[in-house]
Scaffold this motif. Structure first.
Motif, PDB file in Angstrom:
ATOM      1  N   GLY A  90       0.812  -1.205   0.000  1.00 48.20           N
ATOM      2  CA  GLY A  90       0.000   0.000   0.000  1.00 48.20           C
ATOM      3  C   GLY A  90       0.847   1.256   0.000  1.00 48.20           C
ATOM      4  O   GLY A  90       2.028   1.246   0.369  1.00 48.20           O
ATOM      5  N   ARG A  91       0.251   2.339  -0.443  1.00 43.76           N
ATOM      6  CA  ARG A  91       0.908   3.648  -0.440  1.00 43.76           C
ATOM      7  C   ARG A  91      -0.080   4.688   0.069  1.00 43.76           C
ATOM      8  O   ARG A  91      -1.290   4.553  -0.116  1.00 43.76           O
ATOM      9  CB  ARG A  91       1.384   4.035  -1.856  1.00 43.76           C
ATOM     10  CG  ARG A  91       2.480   3.149  -2.426  1.00 43.76           C
ATOM     11  CD  ARG A  91       3.781   3.288  -1.665  1.00 43.76           C
ATOM     12  NE  ARG A  91       4.855   2.555  -2.293  1.00 43.76           N
ATOM     13  CZ  ARG A  91       5.136   1.267  -2.070  1.00 43.76           C
ATOM     14  NH1 ARG A  91       4.375   0.562  -1.231  1.00 43.76           N
ATOM     15  NH2 ARG A  91       6.143   0.670  -2.682  1.00 43.76           N
ATOM     16  N   PHE A  92       0.443   5.716   0.714  1.00 45.97           N
ATOM     17  CA  PHE A  92      -0.410   6.812   1.145  1.00 45.97           C
ATOM     18  C   PHE A  92      -1.046   7.459  -0.086  1.00 45.97           C
ATOM     19  O   PHE A  92      -0.446   7.490  -1.170  1.00 45.97           O
ATOM     20  CB  PHE A  92       0.396   7.855   1.913  1.00 45.97           C
ATOM     21  CG  PHE A  92       0.891   7.384   3.255  1.00 45.97           C
ATOM     22  CD1 PHE A  92      -0.007   6.910   4.204  1.00 45.97           C
ATOM     23  CD2 PHE A  92       2.237   7.415   3.566  1.00 45.97           C
ATOM     24  CE1 PHE A  92       0.443   6.483   5.454  1.00 45.97           C
ATOM     25  CE2 PHE A  92       2.691   6.998   4.812  1.00 45.97           C
ATOM     26  CZ  PHE A  92       1.783   6.516   5.752  1.00 45.97           C
ATOM     27  N   PRO A  93      -2.242   8.022   0.062  1.00 44.40           N
ATOM     28  CA  PRO A  93      -2.904   8.649  -1.090  1.00 44.40           C
ATOM     29  C   PRO A  93      -2.177   9.914  -1.532  1.00 44.40           C
ATOM     30  O   PRO A  93      -1.416  10.538  -0.762  1.00 44.40           O
ATOM     31  CB  PRO A  93      -4.301   8.975  -0.547  1.00 44.40           C
ATOM     32  CG  PRO A  93      -4.137   9.070   0.932  1.00 44.40           C
ATOM     33  CD  PRO A  93      -3.075   8.071   1.278  1.00 44.40           C
ATOM     34  N   ILE A  94      -2.422  10.308  -2.763  1.00 35.02           N
ATOM     35  CA  ILE A  94      -1.782  11.491  -3.341  1.00 35.02           C
ATOM     36  C   ILE A  94      -1.991  12.712  -2.459  1.00 35.02           C
ATOM     37  O   ILE A  94      -1.053  13.478  -2.191  1.00 35.02           O
ATOM     38  CB  ILE A  94      -2.321  11.737  -4.766  1.00 35.02           C
ATOM     39  CG1 ILE A  94      -1.811  10.649  -5.723  1.00 35.02           C
ATOM     40  CG2 ILE A  94      -1.924  13.129  -5.274  1.00 35.02           C
ATOM     41  CD1 ILE A  94      -2.440  10.703  -7.102  1.00 35.02           C
ATOM     42  N   ASP A  95      -3.202  12.906  -1.972  1.00 34.55           N
ATOM     43  CA  ASP A  95      -3.510  14.096  -1.183  1.00 34.55           C
ATOM     44  C   ASP A  95      -2.746  14.155   0.133  1.00 34.55           C
ATOM     45  O   ASP A  95      -2.652  15.221   0.752  1.00 34.55           O
ATOM     46  CB  ASP A  95      -5.016  14.166  -0.893  1.00 34.55           C
ATOM     47  CG  ASP A  95      -5.839  14.448  -2.134  1.00 34.55           C
ATOM     48  OD1 ASP A  95      -5.235  14.859  -3.145  1.00 34.55           O
ATOM     49  OD2 ASP A  95      -7.061  14.255  -2.101  1.00 34.55           O
ATOM     50  N   GLN A  96      -2.192  13.024   0.578  1.00 37.12           N
ATOM     51  CA  GLN A  96      -1.453  13.020   1.841  1.00 37.12           C
ATOM     52  C   GLN A  96       0.016  13.386   1.662  1.00 37.12           C
ATOM     53  O   GLN A  96       0.655  13.866   2.603  1.00 37.12           O
ATOM     54  CB  GLN A  96      -1.564  11.641   2.502  1.00 37.12           C
ATOM     55  CG  GLN A  96      -0.962  11.576   3.898  1.00 37.12           C
ATOM     56  CD  GLN A  96      -1.316  10.297   4.620  1.00 37.12           C
ATOM     57  OE1 GLN A  96      -2.281   9.622   4.283  1.00 37.12           O
ATOM     58  NE2 GLN A  96      -0.523   9.939   5.623  1.00 37.12           N
ATOM     59  N   PHE A 123       4.532  23.700   1.552  1.00 39.05           N
ATOM     60  CA  PHE A 123       4.436  22.478   2.353  1.00 39.05           C
ATOM     61  C   PHE A 123       3.223  22.546   3.284  1.00 39.05           C
ATOM     62  O   PHE A 123       3.016  23.520   4.003  1.00 39.05           O
ATOM     63  CB  PHE A 123       5.710  22.297   3.184  1.00 39.05           C
ATOM     64  CG  PHE A 123       5.845  20.918   3.784  1.00 39.05           C
ATOM     65  CD1 PHE A 123       6.530  19.928   3.106  1.00 39.05           C
ATOM     66  CD2 PHE A 123       5.250  20.617   4.999  1.00 39.05           C
ATOM     67  CE1 PHE A 123       6.648  18.644   3.639  1.00 39.05           C
ATOM     68  CE2 PHE A 123       5.341  19.340   5.546  1.00 39.05           C
ATOM     69  CZ  PHE A 123       6.039  18.354   4.851  1.00 39.05           C
ATOM     70  N   GLY A 124       2.421  21.474   3.246  1.00 42.53           N
ATOM     71  CA  GLY A 124       1.268  21.384   4.112  1.00 42.53           C
ATOM     72  C   GLY A 124      -0.014  21.895   3.523  1.00 42.53           C
ATOM     73  O   GLY A 124      -1.087  21.638   4.081  1.00 42.53           O
ATOM     74  N   SER A 125       0.070  22.633   2.408  1.00 44.41           N
ATOM     75  CA  SER A 125      -1.150  23.147   1.778  1.00 44.41           C
ATOM     76  C   SER A 125      -1.856  22.024   1.018  1.00 44.41           C
ATOM     77  O   SER A 125      -1.219  21.235   0.342  1.00 44.41           O
ATOM     78  CB  SER A 125      -0.806  24.275   0.812  1.00 44.41           C
ATOM     79  OG  SER A 125      -0.221  25.368   1.495  1.00 44.41           O
ATOM     80  N   VAL A 126      -3.170  22.001   1.139  1.00 41.05           N
ATOM     81  CA  VAL A 126      -3.962  20.928   0.528  1.00 41.05           C
ATOM     82  C   VAL A 126      -3.731  20.904  -0.975  1.00 41.05           C
ATOM     83  O   VAL A 126      -3.789  21.940  -1.644  1.00 41.05           O
ATOM     84  CB  VAL A 126      -5.454  21.101   0.855  1.00 41.05           C
ATOM     85  CG1 VAL A 126      -6.291  20.037   0.137  1.00 41.05           C
ATOM     86  CG2 VAL A 126      -5.672  21.022   2.357  1.00 41.05           C
ATOM     87  N   PHE A 127      -3.462  19.716  -1.506  1.00 41.37           N
ATOM     88  CA  PHE A 127      -3.246  19.561  -2.943  1.00 41.37           C
ATOM     89  C   PHE A 127      -4.570  19.746  -3.679  1.00 41.37           C
ATOM     90  O   PHE A 127      -5.588  19.151  -3.340  1.00 41.37           O
ATOM     91  CB  PHE A 127      -2.676  18.173  -3.246  1.00 41.37           C
ATOM     92  CG  PHE A 127      -2.489  17.913  -4.716  1.00 41.37           C
ATOM     93  CD1 PHE A 127      -1.503  18.562  -5.429  1.00 41.37           C
ATOM     94  CD2 PHE A 127      -3.319  17.020  -5.383  1.00 41.37           C
ATOM     95  CE1 PHE A 127      -1.324  18.326  -6.782  1.00 41.37           C
ATOM     96  CE2 PHE A 127      -3.146  16.780  -6.741  1.00 41.37           C
ATOM     97  CZ  PHE A 127      -2.147  17.438  -7.437  1.00 41.37           C
ATOM     98  N   GLN A 128      -4.563  20.618  -4.679  1.00 40.45           N
ATOM     99  CA  GLN A 128      -5.763  20.885  -5.468  1.00 40.45           C
ATOM    100  C   GLN A 128      -5.682  20.178  -6.808  1.00 40.45           C
ATOM    101  O   GLN A 128      -4.673  20.284  -7.486  1.00 40.45           O
ATOM    102  CB  GLN A 128      -5.902  22.404  -5.690  1.00 40.45           C
ATOM    103  CG  GLN A 128      -5.979  23.212  -4.408  1.00 40.45           C
ATOM    104  CD  GLN A 128      -7.271  23.006  -3.647  1.00 40.45           C
ATOM    105  OE1 GLN A 128      -8.273  22.568  -4.230  1.00 40.45           O
ATOM    106  NE2 GLN A 128      -7.276  23.305  -2.354  1.00 40.45           N
TER     107      GLN A 128
END
Length: 221
Positions: free
Chosen positions: A203-209, A216-221
């Motif tokens: 498994g891998r963390f989702p793209i948005d994470q 850095f830290g800003s929500v990916f749009q």
């Protein structure tokens, strides 16, 4: 006329199906496939095309046993038909090496006199000032691992499995295989055909994470 070797699976499938193999069958890798994997791996990028990677190819069982003794007795080293000791060479900052890169660029028509002069000036400054890294070892390791990643994906494209390993004692590996002081061991890479059962996808963390927008830290749009 020779026929160019073609991978047995698509790039997308090779990336998705690659796993770190923990056990290998004894089947040898055909020489022409191995050399094609190496050729493709060497197409990895590197700063100023300095190509600091060096690879010791182990085929003989006695040498693999010797390496296993330096790597916490991990069995994949002696099971795999091929093991690479992947190294980064810190001597790439020397003037004679820079000239060799300039000559290589000339031979393939990718070098101009202007860029050659720029390299002769910029490369020593890069390694003196270290603007984006703390040590020359960090820089060479960074680029060597790009080549290792290329090797693993190229190998999987031909159905060949691999296992990047950082579990080893550096001083023991360097002494056992006569690796110069200026050359660092980045990782070990057993290669061959995985034994069943195949390691499951972890498994891998989702793209948005792990991707951010603009800072850095800003929500990916």
């Amino acid at each position: 006329m020779t026929t160019e070797l073609q991978p047995t699976m698509s790039l997308k499938k090779a990336i998705q199906e690659r796993r770190a193999a923990r056990s290998f069958r004894p089947d040898p890798i055909p020489e022409e496939i191995l050399r094609e994997i190496f050729r493709l791996g060497l197409r990895a990028p590197s700063g100023y095309n300095l190509q600091p990677w060096r690879f010791i190819v182990l085929r003989e069982q006695a040498n693999k046993e010797k390496l296993r003794a330096c790597a916490f007795d991990q069995r994949q080293i002696t099971e795999a038909p091929i093991v690479l000791i992947c190294c980064g060479d810190r001597r790439v900052n020397r003037s004679e090496y820079i000239e060799a890169i300039v000559q290589l660029g000339n031979e393939v028509g990718a070098m101009t006199d202007t860029f050659a002069e720029y390299m002769r000036s910029a490369i020593p400054q890069l390694f003196e000032n270290k603007p984006s890294f703390e040590s020359l070892e960090a820089w060479t390791n960074r680029h060597t691992m790009l080549a290792v990643a290329h090797l693993m994906i190229a190998a999987k494209g031909f159905g060949v499995d691999s296992c990047p390993m950082e579990g080893f004692v550096t001083a023991q590996v360097k002494e056992a295989f006569k690796i110069p002081d200026e050359v660092d061991v980045c990782c070990l890479l057993p290669m061959g055909y995985a034994a069943e059962p195949e390691k499951k996808y972890g498994g891998r963390f989702p793209i948005d994470q792990v991707f951010y927008s603009e800072s850095f830290g800003s929500v990916f749009q």
